[in-house]
Write an enzyme that holds these catalytic residues in place. Structure first.
Site, PDB file in Angstrom:
ATOM      1  N   ASP A  16       1.235  -1.239  -0.262  1.00 22.37           N
ATOM      2  CA  ASP A  16      -0.291   0.410   0.152  1.00 22.37           C
ATOM      3  C   ASP A  16       0.626   1.385   0.292  1.00 22.37           C
ATOM      4  OD1 ASP A  16      -1.409   2.809   0.545  1.00 22.37           O
ATOM      5  OD2 ASP A  16      -3.267   1.259   1.588  1.00 22.37           O
ATOM      6  N   HIS A  17       0.883   1.783  -1.308  1.00 21.34           N
ATOM      7  CA  HIS A  17       1.972   3.058  -1.443  1.00 21.34           C
ATOM      8  C   HIS A  17       2.107   4.288  -0.302  1.00 21.34           C
ATOM      9  CE1 HIS A  17      -1.152   4.880  -4.176  1.00 21.34           C
ATOM     10  NE2 HIS A  17      -0.283   5.791  -3.366  1.00 21.34           N
ATOM     11  N   HIS A  61      -6.276   2.702   1.417  1.00 26.02           N
ATOM     12  CA  HIS A  61      -5.123   3.815   2.466  1.00 26.02           C
ATOM     13  C   HIS A  61      -5.662   4.335   3.607  1.00 26.02           C
ATOM     14  CE1 HIS A  61      -3.560   3.616  -1.653  1.00 26.02           C
ATOM     15  NE2 HIS A  61      -3.988   3.779  -2.472  1.00 26.02           N
TER      16      HIS A  61
END
Lengths: 346, 513
Positions: free
Chosen positions: B199-200, B262
């Site tokens: 999950d960047h 996110h």
């Protein structure tokens, strides 16, 4: 206010400046407060951000232009209250105070920031008490770094060193490498952030990586000769690297001396065996440390490491010195101590 | 000293600030896709330019038939030139270029994976030593399980020697059941410790700073609970539309695209208990526990969805969602979602967490706003003075930083109070540029540090929270606006009116965007 050409193009900058001759430090402190207040009144929307007090005491061998160029790059990225202390002939204190602002732009981010500072010009006698000039101008509660650009020592070096939490210098800035190393040691290795050492970050990483395997580490006790090939101007970092290898491998540096072709020395392994040490000219025109070779007995293949990719340049090493001011540079004191032992300076 | 008597610890390692990863080969599936071009290849180059890759590092691009080395290398150079943080330097490119290989074939073919295994072995033989292998799946999610199994079948999965890791991009499943199935199928081929789910957001500097902010600053800990905090708002706002992602987005929607991953990851970092130490599994245990404590959403009263119609952004007219290329005229997909969550544990009982995300909002901003409870007694009230609540805002993007808002007296003879802000901005405080999120995550994966990657149980816990809402929005007949269909909102506005009503019902309002 005027545009400042020394700031990188990406930043749109404004500068407020005040100059005075034969002034008192307390007066300067008050004026700096007034300038900041006046600046805030214009409501430019800048965040006044300061992370440290940066004292600069250049030697006579550093030109004003070279200093300006380095500080311009610094200010665009790392706002500090910068106080430059230089020597001049008249027996008085002159000063320039300035506030520089980077307005939101791709180069500095959308917020923008301001930093301020002073350039003090004083006679040698005053500079021998430079701490008293600088104390009223420091931002309280922030760390103080002293940067000593150049090879020659300013009369302000000692008094300002007493104020500093950390000292940034380059032991490789002088042709007399031994003197450069001795200067660092005198200022206190644990406080010194030596750019010559910080430029070696990738070399140290690469060496640590190479000796990660136990079988490779075992060869350290069979090393008979350590060779470093480097450009003449990189002798200081190369010597520091050699000193570090010697110390961390558990050897002792017995002798180190300069000769026509570079540096030669010898050390003693823990088992009593001798290790020869040599700094040799590079085989190509590469500017840095070209290669490290550890020659091992028993006819084994030497351990050879070539210059790592992306060895930090002067700018990045300077950035690292300022960023990591609060931690002693790991291994530096050890490397310096080993070298000075070999040079017979301790 | 013989080899058997070698020093037990590496004597040089103690003076190295940052350990280099061991020799590695990065195998990229989806190597010619958008993610590889915009993020992965630039991240590799930036790591190289920063001296943070091992000396022995290779890239193997897995591509469909028809791609060759020369073509891919040219493509990679172009991508790096366009998107890397560091300017492309010919000398560095000369180091990287010969380390890029291509293996081409169909992802469904066993031959491709045999060829890949042979290529990896050949690389090790050339280097004279083995390298760890990282498989990066930047491909359509329906290929994840098949690729994992195919890698396992050729000896590159569980118990592989040299060791392997599997890096998986979101979306990880499209609901709880599919995520559980995917976890099970990947788990059959790789050990959970080998699986790095990206999950960047977790690679962003400010998100990591959230942990430092909470657990390294003693002054906030006594305040970080239901006694001092009135509410938490997490906003992930985008001014952009869906671009060319209609095919993916129209199936996913805002809830899947942002809230499930996110936004809930940010929530878990705000809500988690302090870990005993900053080790991957200890941190992830606490995050998972926080997510497990979130009450599943009640679609009837805890959520609102919206869809943007034509409007104006930055002085430009923009089309509505249903006018976007590739979107069906009657699409019910939400481009905005707002939810109210409660956390059933001692620390957070009674504190609402409001999460919102949307496309085509007035600006791009991701932030966590923590509103503190008002002072227990307001001595200024009799003077007619309203005191604003203290607020702590952690900005994740685009301006990374932290702002603390408090009340101050306006100078003058009258008692007037205004909110003022203390700002900390990353860009103007630290000398070093923040690395790109992918750079950080790729480097961590090379080092085997899983702290910033989501674990299977976290993913499933997050799906468990949003699953009732998905079922209601996609399956149930329309019951009331916002449940059965998305509420329209003009592009460039802050979202549908129902989102304001959601908070108004609690006597609160969204923080202004």
């Amino acid at each position: 206010m005027s545009a400042n050409p020394a700031i990188p193009q990406a930043a749109i900058c404004e500068r407020s400046e005040w100059r005075g001759e034969d002034v008192e430090p307390a007066e300067l402190a008050e004026r700096l407060v007034l300038m900041n207040r006046e600046h805030a009144r214009h409501a430019h929307g800048h965040a006044a951000t300061r992370t440290l007090n940066l004292l600069v005491a250049p030697g006579d061998d550093v030109t004003a232009d070279a200093l300006t160029a380095r500080l311009a790059g610094l200010h665009a990225r790392h706002p500090a209250r910068t106080i430059i202390v230089r020597e001049h002939a008249p027996a008085r204190l002159d000063a320039t105070l300035a506030i520089d602002c980077g307005i939101g732009s791709p180069g500095v981010g959308p917020t923008g920031f301001c930093h301020d500072g002073a350039e003090l010009l004083a006679d040698a006698e005053r500079l021998r008490h430079a701490d008293s000039l600088v104390r009223p101008l420091r931002v309280s509660g922030l760390p103080t770094l002293l940067w000593l650009p150049g090879a020659q020592a300013s009369p302000a070096e000692r008094p300002l060193a007493a104020l500093a939490d950390a000292i940034v210098l380059d032991s490789g800035a002088t042709h007399d490498v031994a003197a450069g190393l001795a200067r660092a040691a005198e200022l206190g290795a644990s406080r010194v952030r030596d750019l010559a050492w910080l430029r070696l970050a990738r070399w140290r990483q690469r060496i640590a990586e190479r000796f990660e395997a136990p079988a490779e580490r075992a060869l350290l006790e069979r090393v008979e000769r350590v060779e470093l090939r480097c450009a003449a101007r990189e002798e200081a970092p190369a010597l520091l690297l050699a000193g570090w290898i010697v110390a961390r491998a558990g050897w002792t540096l017995v002798r180190l001396e300069h000769d026509d072709g570079g540096w030669r020395g010898s050390g003693c392994r823990a088992d009593g065996g001798e290790v020869a040490l040599a700094l040799l000219p590079p085989s190509s025109a590469l500017p840095g440390i070209e290669a490290l070779t550890l020659r091992v007995g028993d006819g084994r293949q030497p351990i050879e490491l070539l210059e790592p990719v992306a060895e930090p340049g002067a700018g990045r090493a300077f950035g690292a010195a300022l960023r990591d001011y609060d931690e002693p540079a790991p291994g530096y004191a050890l490397a310096l101590s080993a070298l000075l032992e070999g040079l017979g300076a301790r | 000293m013989s080899a058997a008597q070698a020093p037990t610890a590496n004597p040089f390692a103690q003076d190295v600030d940052e350990r280099l990863p061991p020799p590695s080969t990065l195998v990229m599936f989806g190597s010619t896709g958008d993610l590889a071009a915009r993020k992965l290849l630039p991240a590799v180059y930036d790591l190289l330019a920063d001296g943070r890759l091992p000396e022995r590092f290779r890239i193997v691009a897995v591509a469909r038939e028809g791609h060759d080395e020369a073509g891919f290398r040219a493509h990679a150079r172009e991508a790096i030139d366009a998107h890397a943080r560091t300017a492309l330097e010919p000398a560095l490119w000369d180091v990287l270029e010969p380390r890029i290989d291509v293996v081409a074939g169909a992802f469904g073919s066993a031959d491709l994976f045999r060829a890949l295994a042979e290529r990896l072995d050949a690389g090790d033989r050339d280097d004279g030593a083995p390298s760890q292998r990282l498989f990066y799946l930047a491909v359509s999610p329906d290929l994840f399980a098949g690729i994992a199994q195919a890698l396992h079948d050729v000896g590159l999965g569980r118990d592989a020697d040299p060791p392997t890791r599997l890096l998986v991009e979101k979306p990880f499943g499209h609901d709880l059941a599919s995520a559980q199935e995917l976890n099970a199928r990947i788990g059959a081929a790789f050990d959970e410790r080998q699986v790095f789910r990206i999950d960047h957001y977790l690679g962003k500097e400010t998100v990591q700073n959230l942990l430092v902010f909470r657990f390294a600053n003693g002054i906030f800990e006594p305040l970080w609970n239901r006694t001092a905090i009135d509410q938490v708002q997490i906003t992930v706002a985008e001014d952009l539309g869906i671009g060319r992602r209609a095919g993916y987005y129209d199936k996913a929607g805002a809830l899947r695209d942002v809230i499930q991953n996110h936004a809930l990851q940010l929530l878990s970092l705000v809500a988690m208990e302090p870990p005993a130490s900053f080790e991957a599994d200890l941190v992830r245990d606490e995050k998972a526990k926080a997510l497990e404590a979130v009450r599943p959403l009640d679609p009837a009263c805890d959520a609102v969805r919206g869809q943007y119609t034509a409007g104006w952004i930055g002085g430009e007219a923009v089309p509505g969602y249903r006018e976007e290329e590739g979107v069906p005229d009657t699409s019910p997909t939400e481009t905005y979602a707002a939810v109210r969550l409660g956390i059933d544990n001692w620390r957070w009982a009674g504190v609402p967490f409001y999460l919102r995300t949307g496309k085509r909002l007035p600006l791009r901003a991701t932030e966590i706003a923590i509103a503190f409870a008002p002072a227990p007694h307001q001595p200024f009230r009799r003077l007619g003075v309203t005191v604003p609540a203290n607020e702590l805002v952690i900005s994740v993007q685009p301006n990374e930083g932290v702002t603390l808002q408090f009340a101050a007296k306006v100078p003058g003879s009258k008692m007037r109070v205004r909110p003022v802000q203390m700002d900390f901005q990353y860009g103007s405080t630290f000398l070093r540029e923040s690395p790109e999120a992918y750079e950080r995550l790729l480097h961590d994966a090379l080092l085997g540090d899983a702290t910033l990657f989501t674990r299977a149980d976290e993913v499933e816990a997050a799906w468990r929270i949003v699953d009732p809402l998905l079922a209601a929005w996609e399956g149930a007949p329309p019951a009331k606006p916002g449940v059965g269909e998305p509420q329209p909102y003009p592009a460039g506005t802050v979202g549908p009116p129902g989102a304001d009503e959601l908070l108004a019902a609690d006597g609160r309002a969204w923080r202004k965007l």
